[in-house]
Design a protein around this motif. Sequence first.
Motif, mmCIF file in Angstrom:
data_model
loop_
_atom_site.group_PDB
_atom_site.id
_atom_site.type_symbol
_atom_site.label_atom_id
_atom_site.label_comp_id
_atom_site.label_asym_id
_atom_site.label_seq_id
_atom_site.Cartn_x
_atom_site.Cartn_y
_atom_site.Cartn_z
ATOM 1 N N MET A 458 -36.518 -24.279 -28.436
ATOM 2 C CA MET A 458 -35.978 -22.981 -28.049
ATOM 3 C C MET A 458 -35.754 -22.113 -29.289
ATOM 4 N N PRO A 459 -35.792 -20.785 -29.161
ATOM 5 C CA PRO A 459 -35.534 -19.925 -30.318
ATOM 6 C C PRO A 459 -34.097 -20.101 -30.832
ATOM 7 N N VAL A 460 -33.972 -20.241 -32.136
ATOM 8 C CA VAL A 460 -32.656 -20.388 -32.773
ATOM 9 C C VAL A 460 -32.590 -19.412 -33.940
ATOM 10 N N PRO A 461 -31.712 -18.403 -33.886
ATOM 11 C CA PRO A 461 -31.618 -17.454 -35.000
ATOM 12 C C PRO A 461 -30.983 -18.095 -36.228
ATOM 13 N N THR A 462 -31.192 -17.488 -37.369
ATOM 14 C CA THR A 462 -30.654 -18.008 -38.631
ATOM 15 C C THR A 462 -29.166 -18.306 -38.517
ATOM 16 N N GLN A 463 -28.789 -19.545 -38.857
ATOM 17 C CA GLN A 463 -27.401 -19.997 -38.864
ATOM 18 C C GLN A 463 -26.731 -19.875 -37.495
ATOM 19 N N GLY A 464 -27.521 -19.753 -36.419
ATOM 20 C CA GLY A 464 -26.937 -19.650 -35.086
ATOM 21 C C GLY A 464 -26.383 -18.286 -34.758
ATOM 22 N N LEU A 465 -26.722 -17.269 -35.559
ATOM 23 C CA LEU A 465 -26.292 -15.879 -35.415
ATOM 24 C C LEU A 465 -24.781 -15.687 -35.640
ATOM 25 N N PRO A 466 -24.332 -15.817 -36.891
ATOM 26 C CA PRO A 466 -22.933 -15.476 -37.196
ATOM 27 C C PRO A 466 -22.741 -13.963 -37.143
ATOM 28 N N ILE A 467 -21.656 -13.512 -36.553
ATOM 29 C CA ILE A 467 -21.364 -12.073 -36.469
ATOM 30 C C ILE A 467 -19.889 -11.827 -36.761
ATOM 31 N N GLU A 468 -19.601 -10.659 -37.297
ATOM 32 C CA GLU A 468 -18.230 -10.164 -37.402
ATOM 33 C C GLU A 468 -17.930 -9.366 -36.144
#
Length: 476
Positions: A458-468
């Motif tokens: 499955m698609p996995v964004p860099t680092q699991g998509l950390p967001i503020e």
Amino acid sequence: MDALVLTVFLFLIPVFFLLTRRKKSSERLPPGSLGLPIIGQSLGFLGALRANTAEKWLERRIAKYGPVSKMSLFGKPTVFIHGQAANKFVFNNDGTSFTSQQPESTRLILGDRNILELSGEDHKRVRSALMLFLKPESLKRYVGKMDEEIRNHLEMHWHGKQKITVLPLMKNLTFNIICSLLFGVERGPRRDELIECFRHMIEGIWSVPVNLPFTRYNRSLKASKKVQKMLKELVCEKRVQLEQKTTSPLQDLITCLLNIRNIDNEEELTESEILHNIMVVMIAGYDTSSVVITFLLRLLANEPAIHAAVLQEQEEIARSKSSGEFLRWEDLSKMKYTWRVTMEILRTTPPVFGGMRTAIKDTEYGGFLIPKGWQVFWAIPMTHNDGSIFPEPSNFDPSRFENQASVPPYSFVAFGGGSRICPGYEFARIEILVGIHYMVTQFTWKLCADNKFSRVPMPVPTQGLPIEIMPRKPMN
């Protein structure tokens, strides 16, 4: 002497015929190589998925061998076909030329009585059983419960936080929704143990089927046995509750399946069919929806204009609700633009990269032979990114789906097609729309990592998509 010559001659005729037939069959096979035994091209393909270059990997095969080629994937000889005509060929011949047998690694982990494996009358019977719960008319009553699960999730994991990692939280959310709505398992140690075993189980579904200690496949098989044991206990409890009439037949998916009898012959689903299909529903609901929501949040952070349009649509719906009121089915029908954005996410980043079928008889395609027992593999991005079907496919354009009738058949196949189109389509739609509604109306966010992603599978964004994240000001 003449008799001896005649005997030898008669013996050689079938041998000659057999050798000639084999040679002609070999000549009719698609070009390509099967590679090493068992491994074949599996490691190369999985490596390309992880590097997010699988589409280019397949394009190189097409440039080298043409539109139809042979390879070996997950321990079986495989024919790769692609394009709109290929999709139509596979979906229209399901049950006649092909059956939906999954790779050995998938089948042994999920069981052989799940809807992905069944064909003919068995497939229709199990699909009908699942659809009694998953059809829109039934799901309407569960919108409020899904709304409650999502609000609880945001309260526990978003409010009061400055930074979160989206993908693992979305997987946590979708699994909790599955446990609550589909299985009737409330929060607590049982749910925690189930999700832990489940995570180990799905790690080996797309893996080389080498059952040796310390391999991913071996760990997944062991986890699968634990999951099935836990689900079997749960099914037994639900059966007792139904017999004692202490629960409703429509309480959740399990009670629904236990209560179903085939209309024609009153045949109940077997215990294996119930268990194996529960596991398939777990995977479908856990992985796909969590990935779509994650990539929606990623997109909205990168596209201010699209974010503004989604926010406007969702705020209009929020203003129509009284304080604390749950969303209803009618509210979802107003989220037209949000769903078009979701469809474009599914086009550009489909959670599932491709699909498999197994030939149940010798079949011809494109002038080549697909022998009985071989797999057929097709890849969803090959039509989703085809410029002749979707002009300027690298551009993100939700307007492509303003009129779905204008999308050529067998070209947008994120949910599959034909008799095997995803039965959980409406469930996923509710899950995604309700989740996005509360996320965009209650929070703003910005990305803390780059826009790259890999597939595992499955698609996995860099680092699991950390967001503020920042809370939004209440609407006037």
